[in-house]
Design a protein around this motif. Sequence first.
Motif, PDB file in Angstrom:
ATOM      1  N   ASP A   1     -16.633   8.051  38.237  1.00 15.74           N
ATOM      2  CA  ASP A   1     -16.675   8.670  39.435  1.00 15.74           C
ATOM      3  C   ASP A   1     -17.034   9.965  39.557  1.00 15.74           C
ATOM      4  O   ASP A   1     -17.332  10.807  40.356  1.00 15.74           O
ATOM      5  N   GLN A   2     -16.786  10.858  38.399  1.00 15.32           N
ATOM      6  CA  GLN A   2     -16.754  12.279  38.285  1.00 15.32           C
ATOM      7  C   GLN A   2     -18.181  12.516  37.810  1.00 15.32           C
ATOM      8  O   GLN A   2     -18.417  13.696  37.333  1.00 15.32           O
ATOM      9  N   GLY A   3     -19.262  11.458  37.592  1.00  8.85           N
ATOM     10  CA  GLY A   3     -20.350  11.672  36.919  1.00  8.85           C
ATOM     11  C   GLY A   3     -20.726  11.235  35.802  1.00  8.85           C
ATOM     12  O   GLY A   3     -22.098  11.343  35.458  1.00  8.85           O
ATOM     13  N   HIS A   4     -19.975  10.619  34.748  1.00 10.22           N
ATOM     14  CA  HIS A   4     -20.480  10.050  33.608  1.00 10.22           C
ATOM     15  C   HIS A   4     -21.031   8.688  33.977  1.00 10.22           C
ATOM     16  O   HIS A   4     -20.793   8.011  35.052  1.00 10.22           O
ATOM     17  N   ALA A   5     -22.060   8.502  33.040  1.00 12.35           N
ATOM     18  CA  ALA A   5     -22.784   7.124  33.044  1.00 12.35           C
ATOM     19  C   ALA A   5     -22.086   6.182  32.599  1.00 12.35           C
ATOM     20  O   ALA A   5     -21.461   6.069  31.293  1.00 12.35           O
ATOM     21  N   LEU A   6     -21.724   5.030  33.483  1.00 11.69           N
ATOM     22  CA  LEU A   6     -20.796   3.975  32.932  1.00 11.69           C
ATOM     23  C   LEU A   6     -21.525   2.933  32.094  1.00 11.69           C
ATOM     24  O   LEU A   6     -22.445   2.439  32.565  1.00 11.69           O
TER      25      LEU A   6
END
Length: 322
Positions: free
Chosen positions: A140-145
């Motif tokens: 949600d904070q921008g890391h690619a899952l």
Amino acid sequence: MGPTLSEIATIAEKLHGPLLKTPVLPLTASRWHGLLPTNARVTLKLELFQQTGSFKARGAFLGIQQLTDDQRRAGVVAASGGNHALAVSWAAQVAGIDALITMPRATDPARIAGCQAMGATVQLCDDMAGAFAVMKEAADQGHALIHPFEGAYMTLGAATCGYEFHQQASDIDTFIVPVGGGGLIGGMACAIKQSKPDAQVFGVEPVGADTMYRSLNAGSPQKIDQVLTIADSLGAPFALPHSFAVAQAYVDEIVHIEDRAMLEAMRIYQDNLRITAEPACAASLAALIGPLRDRVAGRHVGIIACGSNISLARYVELMAAL
């Protein structure tokens, strides 16, 4: 549903180099006599020799390779207690990007150290549910899952394994594949059924983690209240839409095995091949010599040793239960 055979073949060719074409071994040595089903030929795919020690490297590599430049700068996040954690750490290292791996505190210390050795940041959580929650927060904070089993890249990665297996032993008519979240069996079955439509594909799940078995019976993704198995790599507490749909389209049947059956199969691998297998790695063999023994008599069966990331201390601890 799932990638076409042409897409799978193209990706399989592109993966040669960064990923390994793992060998197959006919189980014909005299030491196997009396252990295998009557008049059955058995061929074992040694995927435990893959990068990072499991099939997960295929999907993790594909998932990271398809990221945008912005996503690469942000880094990736994955939740896993084992093989996927190591695979994402390796694939991120190859790509030169940051990786955050969220893991349960009870994770085998050798796996934690393996991720850190490849440059990943490891955040320990109370349990797998907590690890998934932290993963979601980071995403949600921008890391690619990079999900451990849900997504086109995981299906396609596993499909290259199935395609490769068929190419190496095209007369196999029955395959037995371990099931966790469903990414491996869905992808492998997708490739196998398109290559050889009359082949049978059986999945095998621990009794205490039979999420996909319940999902296929219900006709929709299900979740279970508690995971109770020594096979942490097969302990997905829920099924998800994409991987479920691919498995539903191509898998013939899923059978159950007890934890003790995996321990027995681990002992057989150690005695016969000197392989120190984790429980999930031994699941196909456990089903072959257990619930599927009579049903596959006289057939040519393909089984897979899918991964072997287990410390000696954990292996000894598990085998003490036999």
